[in-house]
Design an enzyme around this catalytic site. Structure first.
Site, PDB file in Angstrom:
ATOM      1  N   ARG A  35       0.819  -1.216   0.000  1.00  0.00           N
ATOM      2  CA  ARG A  35       0.000   0.000   0.000  1.00  0.00           C
ATOM      3  C   ARG A  35       0.855   1.270   0.000  1.00  0.00           C
ATOM      4  O   ARG A  35       0.460   2.280  -0.585  1.00  0.00           O
ATOM      5  CB  ARG A  35      -0.947  -0.006   1.199  1.00  0.00           C
ATOM      6  CG  ARG A  35      -2.099  -0.980   1.033  1.00  0.00           C
ATOM      7  CD  ARG A  35      -3.072  -0.917   2.164  1.00  0.00           C
ATOM      8  NE  ARG A  35      -4.256  -1.732   1.888  1.00  0.00           N
ATOM      9  CZ  ARG A  35      -5.258  -1.910   2.726  1.00  0.00           C
ATOM     10  NH1 ARG A  35      -5.226  -1.333   3.917  1.00  0.00           N
ATOM     11  NH2 ARG A  35      -6.296  -2.655   2.392  1.00  0.00           N
ATOM     12  N   GLY A 376     -13.217  -3.681   1.143  1.00  0.00           N
ATOM     13  CA  GLY A 376     -14.614  -3.234   1.220  1.00  0.00           C
ATOM     14  C   GLY A 376     -14.965  -2.198   0.172  1.00  0.00           C
ATOM     15  O   GLY A 376     -16.060  -2.210  -0.399  1.00  0.00           O
TER      16      GLY A 376
END
Length: 384
Positions: A35, A376
């Site tokens: 990330r 999500g």
């Protein structure tokens, strides 16, 4: 219209960037910097354009408390190493000292703020907290795709206090890949769905029933469908409340002529805590005292056959308890197979979350067309 990073004049501007540095740590070291690396195109673009940067992120779930083990200090060190430059750090994201550091930034400098969630106001989308965060910059850029579906101060609240705001390179890339895939995939289009719970995937499945040719279902969520199909699943976890919805989806799939594949054999154990293999069983032969924790070899071969004839493949959710080496085979074998068939101009999209973690664990993330940084958020986007 959402403005992209390249639509702004960044020279001599202070840019407040919401990044997603929610990475796994081991002590004071970053375990997986995927990330952090994903944020580098936005960071480098701003620096090259003559801007200074204030970066803000959360890490973990400290629930409004300052927890040393969830500090972003190790992340700052990793980022400084990747960029090969020093980075300023503040121990509180909204203190006067932190604001003073941001006010004094020169073009080409970076200031990393401490964990946003050390303040409960971050998750509450508090107006005053958002206003104070906004004082760090003149332009706001959201590049944290993994948290873009959360209504928090650092990605929603701050916008009220900026005239100029937009998205960074990472979110731009995510939207480009995921929206294009959902709206206009190259056919045949196959979707692999796994993970533990069926409830979080219902809207996703219904959306793909209008677009996909094949849906391959594994992981814990498969057992509710299998129970709805009157299979014996042993002691495997079933969400009985979702069985009517599972039956509805099966009927919809039949009406729309979408092929849904389920496991035909499973690798079983007595429990997740036990963690040892008791054997591989066909669906009709699972003992009552065992639970399925991975898809079996026959299922792996069946899934490969379907994927071989697909031109676009989207994967969201691991196919077994991949964290345990005894039950990683299904997820690993499918990931390895996808990396091999990608050379045939197939588009392989990994939908973030645990699937991205699994692909990274197997060192196959670079072999995919796109690995999303959001679990999500990618799921909500693809659910429509």
């Amino acid at each position: 219209m959402i403005r992209s990073l390249k639509s702004f004049d960044l020279k001599n501007k202070k840019i407040l960037v919401r990044v997603d540095f929610n990475v796994p740590l081991s002590g004071e070291s970053v375990v997986d910097n995927f990330r952090i690396k994903s944020s580098l195109p936005t960071i480098n673009y701003c620096l090259e354009a003559g801007a200074s940067l204030v970066l803000m992120s959360h890490l973990g779930r400290p629930n409004g408390k300052k927890i040393k083990e969830m500090s972003l200090v190790p992340v700052g060190k990793e980022l400084a190493s990747l960029l090969q430059m020093p980075i300023k750090f503040s121990e509180d994201c909204v203190s006067q000292n932190a604001l003073d550091v941001s006010f004094g930034l020169k073009p080409g400098e970076i200031h990393l703020l401490e964990n946003l969630r050390f303040h409960k106001e971050e998750e509450e989308n508090d107006y005053e907290f958002s206003e104070r965060l906004a004082k760090h910059g003149q332009i706001f850029i959201n590049d944290a795709f993994g948290t873009s579906h959360r209504v928090h101060s650092s990605n929603v609240g701050v916008i009220r206090h900026f005239k100029n705001f937009g998205i960074g390179s990472l979110i731009d890339k995510e939207l480009n890949f995921l929206e294009k895939i959902v709206k206009k995939p190259k056919l045949p289009f196959s979707v692999i769905l796994g993970g533990a719970k069926i409830g979080s995937k219902i809207n996703l499945i219904k959306n793909f029933l209008n677009r996909a040719d094949n849906i391959l279902i594994g992981g814990g969520m498969a057992f509710t469908f299998l129970k709805a199909k009157k299979y014996n699943v042993g002691s495997s976890l079933v969400d009985d409340s979702m069985i009517p919805i599972a039956k509805e989806i099966l009927k919809l799939a039949s009406n729309k002529k979408v092929n849904i594949e389920f496991p035909i054999d499973l690798v079983c154990s007595k429990s997740i805590e036990d963690g040892s293999v008791y054997g591989s069983y066909d669906m009709s032969d699972i003992p009552e005292n065992l639970i399925g924790l991975d898809i079996g070899p026959k299922t792996i071969d069946r899934f490969k056959d379907v994927l071989h004839d697909s031109n676009t493949i989207l994967w969201n959710g691991p196919l077994g308890l991949f964290e345990n080496k005894n039950f990683e085979s299904g997820t690993f074998e499918i990931a390895k197979y996808l990396s091999k068939i990608k050379i045939n101009n197939k588009k392989i999209i990994i939908g973030g979350g645990d699937t991205a973690a699994a692909v990274s664990k197997f060192n196959l993330n670079k072999e995919m067309t796109h690995v999303s940084t959001g679990g999500g958020s990618s799921m909500e986007l693809m659910s429509g």
